[in-house]
Design a protein around this motif. Structure first.
Motif, PDB file in Angstrom:
ATOM      1  N   PHE A 121       5.849 -57.912 -13.046  1.00  0.00           N
ATOM      2  CA  PHE A 121       6.695 -58.934 -13.674  1.00  0.00           C
ATOM      3  C   PHE A 121       6.420 -60.263 -12.988  1.00  0.00           C
ATOM      4  O   PHE A 121       6.535 -60.374 -11.763  1.00  0.00           O
ATOM      5  N   ARG A 166       5.758 -66.908 -14.041  1.00  0.00           N
ATOM      6  CA  ARG A 166       5.037 -67.957 -14.790  1.00  0.00           C
ATOM      7  C   ARG A 166       4.596 -67.476 -16.165  1.00  0.00           C
ATOM      8  O   ARG A 166       4.695 -66.304 -16.508  1.00  0.00           O
ATOM      9  N   ASN A 173      -8.710 -74.581  -4.425  1.00  0.00           N
ATOM     10  CA  ASN A 173      -9.784 -73.650  -4.092  1.00  0.00           C
ATOM     11  C   ASN A 173      -9.419 -72.905  -2.831  1.00  0.00           C
ATOM     12  O   ASN A 173      -8.816 -73.472  -1.928  1.00  0.00           O
ATOM     13  N   LEU A 174      -9.841 -71.677  -2.778  1.00  0.00           N
ATOM     14  CA  LEU A 174      -9.563 -70.873  -1.594  1.00  0.00           C
ATOM     15  C   LEU A 174     -10.888 -70.436  -0.987  1.00  0.00           C
ATOM     16  O   LEU A 174     -11.855 -70.217  -1.709  1.00  0.00           O
ATOM     17  N   ARG A 183      -8.395 -70.643  -7.182  1.00  0.00           N
ATOM     18  CA  ARG A 183      -7.284 -69.689  -7.135  1.00  0.00           C
ATOM     19  C   ARG A 183      -6.911 -69.213  -8.539  1.00  0.00           C
ATOM     20  O   ARG A 183      -6.699 -68.030  -8.762  1.00  0.00           O
ATOM     21  N   LYS A 240      11.539 -63.725 -14.332  1.00  0.00           N
ATOM     22  CA  LYS A 240      11.816 -64.141 -12.960  1.00  0.00           C
ATOM     23  C   LYS A 240      12.785 -63.160 -12.303  1.00  0.00           C
ATOM     24  O   LYS A 240      13.864 -62.887 -12.856  1.00  0.00           O
ATOM     25  N   CYS A 241      12.387 -62.663 -11.137  1.00  0.00           N
ATOM     26  CA  CYS A 241      13.294 -61.769 -10.400  1.00  0.00           C
ATOM     27  C   CYS A 241      14.454 -62.615  -9.867  1.00  0.00           C
ATOM     28  O   CYS A 241      14.233 -63.614  -9.179  1.00  0.00           O
ATOM     29  N   ASP A 298       5.913 -61.645  -4.371  1.00  0.00           N
ATOM     30  CA  ASP A 298       6.340 -62.874  -5.049  1.00  0.00           C
ATOM     31  C   ASP A 298       6.286 -64.102  -4.142  1.00  0.00           C
ATOM     32  O   ASP A 298       7.071 -65.036  -4.292  1.00  0.00           O
ATOM     33  N   TYR A 301       0.473 -82.028   2.291  1.00  0.00           N
ATOM     34  CA  TYR A 301      -0.885 -82.100   1.733  1.00  0.00           C
ATOM     35  C   TYR A 301      -0.866 -82.588   0.302  1.00  0.00           C
ATOM     36  O   TYR A 301       0.155 -82.496  -0.382  1.00  0.00           O
ATOM     37  N   ILE A 331       4.384 -57.465   0.399  1.00  0.00           N
ATOM     38  CA  ILE A 331       2.964 -57.719   0.700  1.00  0.00           C
ATOM     39  C   ILE A 331       2.672 -59.218   0.513  1.00  0.00           C
ATOM     40  O   ILE A 331       3.408 -59.911  -0.191  1.00  0.00           O
ATOM     41  N   GLY A 332       1.617 -59.679   1.162  1.00  0.00           N
ATOM     42  CA  GLY A 332       1.159 -61.056   0.956  1.00  0.00           C
ATOM     43  C   GLY A 332       2.072 -62.095   1.579  1.00  0.00           C
ATOM     44  O   GLY A 332       2.773 -61.844   2.572  1.00  0.00           O
ATOM     45  N   GLY A 372      -7.922 -70.701   6.340  1.00  0.00           N
ATOM     46  CA  GLY A 372      -8.377 -70.152   5.061  1.00  0.00           C
ATOM     47  C   GLY A 372      -8.209 -68.647   5.039  1.00  0.00           C
ATOM     48  O   GLY A 372      -9.103 -67.912   4.607  1.00  0.00           O
ATOM     49  N   MET A 424      -4.752 -65.813   1.758  1.00  0.00           N
ATOM     50  CA  MET A 424      -5.114 -64.870   0.687  1.00  0.00           C
ATOM     51  C   MET A 424      -5.859 -63.671   1.262  1.00  0.00           C
ATOM     52  O   MET A 424      -5.602 -62.525   0.853  1.00  0.00           O
TER      53      MET A 424
HETATM   54  C1  LIG Z   1      -3.305 -75.832   0.113  1.00  0.00           C
HETATM   55  C2  LIG Z   1      -3.532 -74.384   0.330  1.00  0.00           C
HETATM   56  C3  LIG Z   1      -4.807 -73.932   0.619  1.00  0.00           C
HETATM   57  C4  LIG Z   1      -5.049 -72.574   0.837  1.00  0.00           C
HETATM   58  N1  LIG Z   1      -6.304 -72.177   1.152  1.00  0.00           N
HETATM   59  C5  LIG Z   1      -6.554 -70.870   1.405  1.00  0.00           C
HETATM   60  C6  LIG Z   1      -7.877 -70.420   1.695  1.00  0.00           C
HETATM   61  O1  LIG Z   1      -8.827 -71.212   1.742  1.00  0.00           O
HETATM   62  N2  LIG Z   1      -8.085 -69.085   1.927  1.00  0.00           N
HETATM   63  C7  LIG Z   1      -7.073 -68.189   1.907  1.00  0.00           C
HETATM   64  O2  LIG Z   1      -7.313 -66.995   2.167  1.00  0.00           O
HETATM   65  N3  LIG Z   1      -5.803 -68.583   1.625  1.00  0.00           N
HETATM   66  C8  LIG Z   1      -5.525 -69.885   1.374  1.00  0.00           C
HETATM   67  N4  LIG Z   1      -4.259 -70.294   1.045  1.00  0.00           N
HETATM   68  C9  LIG Z   1      -3.176 -69.297   1.029  1.00  0.00           C
HETATM   69  C10 LIG Z   1      -3.140 -68.490  -0.277  1.00  0.00           C
HETATM   70  O3  LIG Z   1      -3.001 -69.360  -1.392  1.00  0.00           O
HETATM   71  C11 LIG Z   1      -1.950 -67.521  -0.242  1.00  0.00           C
HETATM   72  O4  LIG Z   1      -1.909 -66.862   0.987  1.00  0.00           O
HETATM   73  C12 LIG Z   1      -2.060 -66.490  -1.356  1.00  0.00           C
HETATM   74  O5  LIG Z   1      -1.999 -67.143  -2.605  1.00  0.00           O
HETATM   75  C13 LIG Z   1      -0.945 -65.455  -1.227  1.00  0.00           C
HETATM   76  O6  LIG Z   1      -0.990 -64.578  -2.325  1.00  0.00           O
HETATM   77  P1  LIG Z   1       0.362 -63.904  -2.828  1.00  0.00           P
HETATM   78  O7  LIG Z   1      -0.051 -63.106  -4.024  1.00  0.00           O
HETATM   79  O8  LIG Z   1       1.043 -63.234  -1.709  1.00  0.00           O
HETATM   80  O9  LIG Z   1       1.307 -65.106  -3.246  1.00  0.00           O
HETATM   81  P2  LIG Z   1       1.130 -66.119  -4.450  1.00  0.00           P
HETATM   82  O10 LIG Z   1      -0.297 -66.412  -4.684  1.00  0.00           O
HETATM   83  O11 LIG Z   1       2.053 -67.244  -4.158  1.00  0.00           O
HETATM   84  O12 LIG Z   1       1.668 -65.306  -5.715  1.00  0.00           O
HETATM   85  C14 LIG Z   1       3.027 -65.008  -5.873  1.00  0.00           C
HETATM   86  C15 LIG Z   1       3.305 -64.798  -7.356  1.00  0.00           C
HETATM   87  O13 LIG Z   1       4.676 -64.414  -7.509  1.00  0.00           O
HETATM   88  C16 LIG Z   1       5.257 -65.181  -8.554  1.00  0.00           C
HETATM   89  N5  LIG Z   1       6.694 -65.278  -8.280  1.00  0.00           N
HETATM   90  C17 LIG Z   1       7.321 -66.017  -7.341  1.00  0.00           C
HETATM   91  N6  LIG Z   1       8.646 -65.831  -7.383  1.00  0.00           N
HETATM   92  C18 LIG Z   1       8.882 -64.946  -8.375  1.00  0.00           C
HETATM   93  C19 LIG Z   1      10.056 -64.351  -8.912  1.00  0.00           C
HETATM   94  N7  LIG Z   1      11.270 -64.654  -8.427  1.00  0.00           N
HETATM   95  N8  LIG Z   1       9.942 -63.460  -9.924  1.00  0.00           N
HETATM   96  C20 LIG Z   1       8.700 -63.150 -10.433  1.00  0.00           C
HETATM   97  N9  LIG Z   1       7.561 -63.693  -9.975  1.00  0.00           N
HETATM   98  C21 LIG Z   1       7.635 -64.568  -8.950  1.00  0.00           C
HETATM   99  C22 LIG Z   1       4.528 -66.517  -8.482  1.00  0.00           C
HETATM  100  O14 LIG Z   1       4.637 -67.229  -9.703  1.00  0.00           O
HETATM  101  C23 LIG Z   1       3.115 -66.066  -8.160  1.00  0.00           C
HETATM  102  O15 LIG Z   1       2.363 -65.784  -9.300  1.00  0.00           O
HETATM  103  C24 LIG Z   1      -3.982 -71.641   0.789  1.00  0.00           C
HETATM  104  C25 LIG Z   1      -2.697 -72.088   0.481  1.00  0.00           C
HETATM  105  C26 LIG Z   1      -2.467 -73.444   0.257  1.00  0.00           C
HETATM  106  C27 LIG Z   1      -1.080 -73.904  -0.039  1.00  0.00           C
END
Ligand SMILES: Cc1cc2nc3c(=O)[nH]c(=O)nc-3n(C[C@H](O)[C@H](O)[C@H](O)COP(=O)(O)OP(=O)(O)OC[C@H]3O[C@@H](n4cnc5c(N)ncnc54)[C@H](O)[C@@H]3O)c2cc1C
Length: 444
Positions: A31, A34, A49-50, A105, A128-129, A161, A188, A298-299, A310, A313
């Motif tokens: 779920f 977005r 970009n990541l 990303r 949305k949770c 999330d 940033y 997780i994450g 970096g 992710m």
């Molecule tokens: C500027 C910047 C640069 C970065 N560069 C790097 C890099 O070079 N290399 C790297 O490894 N990492 C990088 N990162 C970190 C990376 O973007 C995150 O660590 C990664 O996206 C985490 O993944 P995630 O799935 O845990 O969270 P997210 O990618 O944030 O995904 C979470 C998801 O949950 C959804 N969500 C949130 N709340 C709710 C809710 N209440 N109900 C339902 N859905 C919900 C969101 O919409 C989203 O789709 C960077 C981050 C930033 C800000």
């Protein structure tokens, strides 16, 4: 036994976790708050970009999707530093063939969602949770278009999330889990270098470009269409901070004084400056990362960090692989599995965060310092001579799966030792001699 699993969040961690769990034969529903990004046209350069590195790749490889991801990735085998006059210095990240990879990303997220769906996961968008009963594994979602609420009951909730996780919020509020959010003093802003003629790259595409300037820095990573996505990291307040950058003239003067070669590449800088938001950065710590055998984080929801290594992710993808290994180990005993995951993974979340903060100083400050660059050359020479004795910290983090906590500890020890070596008289002339290498052997 086949389980019904609810994943909250279809980001990078949530989609990869769905792939791992559907491969195990579970019924997985994701779920996502977005819209469905899969139905939107994703143009490269319109998303951050990541840098993808070894841990992320290892986690992707284990579920057989590494090759598909590599199709949308650009190898970066070096840093290129841009000084105030536009002069360039290069520093290879590792040995020949070792590279990190620039990926969009949004493009990566779309690919991962498609792969999860192809493997049998059900995806629901605009959901949305807003609440959860974690021991009962039920989640309340509100549809962001209709405001309609539904309760989804399953056997297990996975909170994927992100940094502002609603699942984690329930853990903290209902079970008094530890929680700490530390915002840093820097913000940033994303900027964009367009492609040149016929989609050509205006900078070397196989490098991570850095404009290191002490308290602040600018970085650029290539996109497949010839453009570069850039990020300016600068203090919120004080001299040369975001605070003083409001009018067109202030922005132009700042860039022409500090990043002149960058300014030449971005004709519509001020237009971008006002269109793109300025965003904050912070570190989130929480513990434990689970409730019994019914909910787990997780994450970023578990260990959001600042982006300077970096690795956010990469760590998030690694969480999925580690959880998968523990599922093999504990079988049906999910309670023990999640307990071991929380206990063993948390120090690595902390290690990741320590490394990320330290690398901010390395990138913005040290990469412009000839002594630092020399130190890295010495380490590289020693590591090539004695690979079993020394892996440079950057390589441990980016080119191996050594746990973050171990990399951080070893890296700190190495730094102390290198302080001694760099004090040696005439080190800049003597460093290639056997004397220095032998001295390092004796210290290590
Ligand atoms: C500027 C910047 C640069 C970065 N560069 C790097 C890099 O070079 N290399 C790297 O490894 N990492 C990088 N990162 C970190 C990376 O973007 C995150 O660590 C990664 O996206 C985490 O993944 P995630 O799935 O845990 O969270 P997210 O990618 O944030 O995904 C979470 C998801 O949950 C959804 N969500 C949130 N709340 C709710 C809710 N209440 N109900 C339902 N859905 C919900 C969101 O919409 C989203 O789709 C960077 C981050 C930033 C800000």
């Amino acid at each position: 036994m086949k389980k019904n699993i609810t994943i909250v969040g279809a980001g990078l961690a949530g989609s990869l976790c769905a792939l791992y769990l559907t491969k195990r034969g579970h019924n997985v529903s994701i779920f996502e708050r977005r819209n469905d990004l899969r139905s939107e046209i994703i143009t490269a350069g319109k998303s951050i970009n990541l840098a993808l590195s070894e841990r992320g790749l290892t986690a992707l490889k284990k579920v057989g999707v590494e090759a598909e991801v590599m199709n949308i990735a650009i190898a970066m085998d070096k840093r290129i530093m841009h000084d105030e006059k536009g002069n360039l210095t290069e520093q290879l990240y590792g040995n020949d063939g070792q590279a990190i990879y620039s990926v969009s990303r949004a493009q990566l997220n779309v690919l991962m969602m498609k792969l999860a769906a192809k493997n049998g996961a059900d995806l629901y968008f605009n959901e949305k949770c807003i609440d959860a009963n974690l021991e009962d594994a039920s989640v309340i979602f509100e549809n962001t278009n209709t405001n309609q609420k539904q309760t989804v009951k399953s056997d297990l909730i996975i909170g994927a999330d992100g940094a502002f996780s609603a699942v984690r919020k329930q853990m903290v509020e209902q079970y008094d889990h530890d929680f700490d959010y530390n915002k840093i003093d820097h913000d940033y802003k994303e900027l964009h270098i367009p492609a040149g003629k016929n989609g050509s790259f205006l900078l070397d595409k196989n490098a991570l470009h850095i404009w290191p300037r002490g308290e602040f820095m600018l970085i650029a990573l290539a996109n497949l269409d010839g453009s570069f996505t850039c990020t300016l990291f600068a203090p919120k307040k004080g001299e040369k901070s975001f605070e003083g950058l409001n009018s067109e003239i202030e922005v132009e003067n700042y860039f022409s004084a500090i990043f002149p070669d960058f300014l030449n590449l971005v004709p519509d800088l001020y237009k971008q400056w006002i269109a793109n938001p300025t965003s904050g950065l912070g570190i989130i710590k929480t513990f434990p990362w689970h409730i019994k055998d019914t909910a787990v984080l997780i994450g970023d929801s578990a260990h959001a960090t600042v982006p300077f290594y970096g690795q956010g992710m990469n760590a998030s993808l690694e969480d999925c692989r580690m959880l998968d290994e523990l599922l093999d180990k504990h079988g049906e005993d999910l309670k023990s599995c999640f307990s071991e995951y929380s206990i063993t993974r948390k120090p690595n979340g902390d290690g990741l965060q320590d490394l990320s903060m330290q690398n901010f100083i390395v990138m913005r400050d040290n990469t412009a310092d000839p002594t630092f660059l020399l130190q890295k050359e010495i380490e590289k020479k020693f590591s090539n001579l004695y690979p079993e004795k020394w892996i440079p910290l950057y390589s441990m983090v980016s080119f191996t799966n050594i746990p973050y906590a171990d990399a951080w500890k070893i890296g700190m020890k190495q730094e102390k030792m290198m302080e001694e070596i760099m004090k040696i008289k005439n080190i800049e002339k003597e460093w290639e001699s056997d004397v220095i290498m032998n001295k390092m052997c004796s210290l290590v």
